[in-house]
Design an enzyme around this catalytic site. Structure first.
Site, short mmCIF file in Angstrom:
data_model
loop_
_atom_site.label_atom_id
_atom_site.label_comp_id
_atom_site.label_asym_id
_atom_site.label_seq_id
_atom_site.Cartn_x
_atom_site.Cartn_y
_atom_site.Cartn_z
N ASP A 79 -10.20 51.70 -33.67
CA ASP A 79 -10.24 51.25 -35.06
C ASP A 79 -11.60 51.48 -35.71
O ASP A 79 -12.19 50.55 -36.31
CB ASP A 79 -9.91 49.74 -35.13
N GLU A 91 -0.70 50.00 -42.11
CA GLU A 91 -1.89 49.18 -41.81
C GLU A 91 -3.15 50.00 -42.03
O GLU A 91 -3.07 51.14 -42.51
CB GLU A 91 -1.81 48.68 -40.36
C1 6LW Z 1 -5.23 47.44 -35.53
C2 6LW Z 1 -4.29 48.33 -36.20
C3 6LW Z 1 -4.14 49.31 -35.12
O1 6LW Z 1 -5.54 46.24 -36.15
O2 6LW Z 1 -4.10 48.64 -33.96
O3 6LW Z 1 -4.06 51.49 -34.45
C4 6LW Z 1 -4.48 47.30 -34.22
N1 6LW Z 1 -4.19 50.57 -35.30
O4 6LW Z 1 -4.73 48.89 -37.37
C5 6LW Z 1 -5.31 46.77 -33.13
O5 6LW Z 1 -6.34 47.69 -32.82
#
Ligand code: 6LW
Length: 529
Positions: free
Chosen positions: A38, A193
């Site tokens: 991240d 996300e």
């Molecule tokens: C993070 C989300 C993700 O919050 O995994 O790969 C989660 N992306 O954006 C935890 O790292």
């Protein structure tokens, strides 16, 4: 002490590996290997700063600095105090999720989520290598908080309800100033996300990730003339993914969760996470930080490395590469503090660790907290950064009684780890044990009698196995056994973290006075994988 320094300089014990540095073009991915997921990036003059998530490890949110985007040096952690980071009872991949770092008006802000308790929060500082403020907590839910500053305003984006929401906040108090509004739910991939907003050529660009942090991971982008939308999706989405046929055999998989930065020479770059499968479709090192050039012409959509895929060896023009400082992987415990690479599990009991009892030794006090629960055991570890490596620790167990133990663990999480340790027996008898914790199973795989005194414990990692070796003289090593990497891989063990090599001490009874003396610890890569 002189003896120790000399020992540590012996190449057999400690390889000081000179990072490749050059002034030509090209670089090696990942740029920050091992469990560093991240990534988020910001720039101040010629310096770049990057943070990554840290889950149940303490201190939280490592922060790195670079002048060329390729060579990164850790300068500290954003969350160093229990008042900022309560990890009590955080289980597998609890604690700190994805952070965002931004710089505005002389202040660095880091926004993240404590998934185990409290939710989204921001800390700030004027000195990113120093202490950061206590948290201010945010009302808007979801994960992956990101900040965007414009015209005296600060906007917060997160992803409640499978959609990216936006509101205005005061980043110093956390107060929410405007209503949360949904702005984009992506192109239809699961888990929209990791939002970040950028403004370019009069457009607001909203970068997100979709598909989940696995093989279907992808980075998509939308834009609007207005910050609250409506956002139109890039017809060429996804702009980065390895889910397609053109990346089927690529050693890098799961590319996603990205952030963009423009360098002072006008070039654009993306940092993102991905993983490197080994032993079939298994990954052990966690999600790592990668770098890609981005072409982003005026008024057009950004294009990542030509076709939205990346390689380990990137044959592209770079910023002028800075000569890197030599990276030492050896710890002789001569300093009064452990280096930034060492982490604890959850909030540590500081009096269980000492570097001052005996100069040049780390003392680890045994407690009854095991590696299997959600309290904080006596554990201090560093990440496995390379698929092939050798790690050697020289240690002894002092004042021990029956069943007290201390050694090294290859640790994915509290339900999945291989432990290699000295165990105190009866009447001064001492054994060396290899035990595994795989879900509900916790059997001893091998046990041999060893003499008392210092013992060299060695773990070798390769594509398919961890090998466990020991020696009484540091030259002749015997293999105790080897264990399959797949059983503690992310695919089997679950979670979002990667392997740590951890030193630990466990007492059989609360009255145990046992402690381990760790002479030195060497970790070195066998190849530049
Ligand atoms: C993070 C989300 C993700 O919050 O995994 O790969 C989660 N992306 O954006 C935890 O790292």
């Amino acid at each position: 002490m002189t003896m120790k320094v000399t020992k540590c300089l012996l190449p057999l014990f400690c390889i000081i590996y000179w990072c490749t540095s050059s002034f030509g073009q090209g670089y090696q991915n990942p740029v920050i290997p091992g469990f560093h997921p991240d990534p988020s990036i910001c720039k101040v003059e010629d310096s770049y700063y990057l943070v990554t998530s840290s889950f149940e490890y303490f201190p939280g949110v490592p922060i790195f600095q670079s002048n060329d985007l390729v060579h990164w040096r850790q300068i500290g952690h954003c969350l160093t105090r229990p008042s900022q980071l309560d990890l009590e009872k955080s289980g597998v991949s609890g604690g700190i999720y994805a952070p965002t770092i931004r710089y505005h008006d002389g202040i660095f802000y880091m926004a993240t989520t404590n998934i185990t308790g409290g939710g989204n929060f921001i800390v700030h500082t004027k000195d990113p290598a120093g202490e950061w403020s206590d948290p201010v907590w945010l009302r808007q839910g979801g994960i992956d908080p990101s900040l965007y500053f414009e015209g005296g305003k600060c906007y917060l984006s997160t992803n409640p309800d499978n959609c990216i929401y936006l509101c205005e906040i005061n980043p110093l108090t956390g107060e929410q100033i405007s209503e949360s509004k949904p702005i984009w739910s992506g192109t239809g991939g699961r888990y929209p996300e990791a939002p970040h907003i950028y403004k370019k050529d009069g457009w607001y660009y909203l970068l997100i990730s979709e598909g989940g942090t696995e093989y279907g991971h992808m980075v998509t982008i939308a834009r609007s003339k207005f910050i609250y939308g409506p956002y139109e999706s890039n017809p060429a989405n996804p702009i980065l993914t390895h889910r397609n046929m053109n990346a089927q055999t690529n050693p890098i998989q799961g590319t996603g969760h990205a952030d963009l930065i423009q360098a002072n020479d006008g070039t654009w770059w993306m940092v993102f996470l991905a993983f490197r499968p080994q032993s079939g479709q298994h990954h052990l090192l966690g999600r790592e930080t990668f770098l890609s050039p981005v072409r982003w012409d005026s008024d057009t959509w950004p294009v990542v490395n030509g076709n939205g895929t990346v390689q380990l060896q990137m044959d592209v023009p770079t910023l002028p590469l800075q000569p890197d400082v030599p990276k030492s992987y050896c710890t002789d415990f001569n300093e009064s503090k452990l280096g930034f690479e060492w982490n604890y599990l959850r909030n540590p009991q500081s009096d269980n660790y000492s570097l001052s009892e005996k100069k040049g030794y780390l003392h680890l006090k045994a407690t009854t907290v095991t590696l299997d629960g959600t309290s904080s055991p006596t554990f201090v570890g560093r990440r496995q950064e390379h698929i092939q490596f050798t790690a050697t620790v020289v240690m002894d167990l002092i004042d021990a009684h029956k069943n007290d133990e201390s050694g090294i663990t290859v640790f994915m999480n509290n339900r999945s780890h291989y432990d290699f340790f000295i165990k105190e027996g009866e009447g001064g008898k001492r054994t060396l044990v290899l035990r595994y914790r795989l879900g509900v199973f916790n059997p001893i795989a091998r046990e041999v009698v060893i003499p008392r005194g210092d013992i060299h414990l060695q773990v070798r990692g390769d594509k398919d196995y961890y090998s466990f070796l020991y020696s009484t003289d540091g030259f002749n090593f015997n293999m105790l056994d080897k264990m399959d990497v797949r059983y503690i891989s992310t695919e089997t063990a679950g979670g979002f973290t990667g392997i740590y090599l951890g030193l630990f001490a466990i007492g059989a009874k609360p009255s145990s006075q046992a402690y381990a003396t760790v002479d030195h610890f060497g970790y070195y890569p066998e190849t530049l994988d």
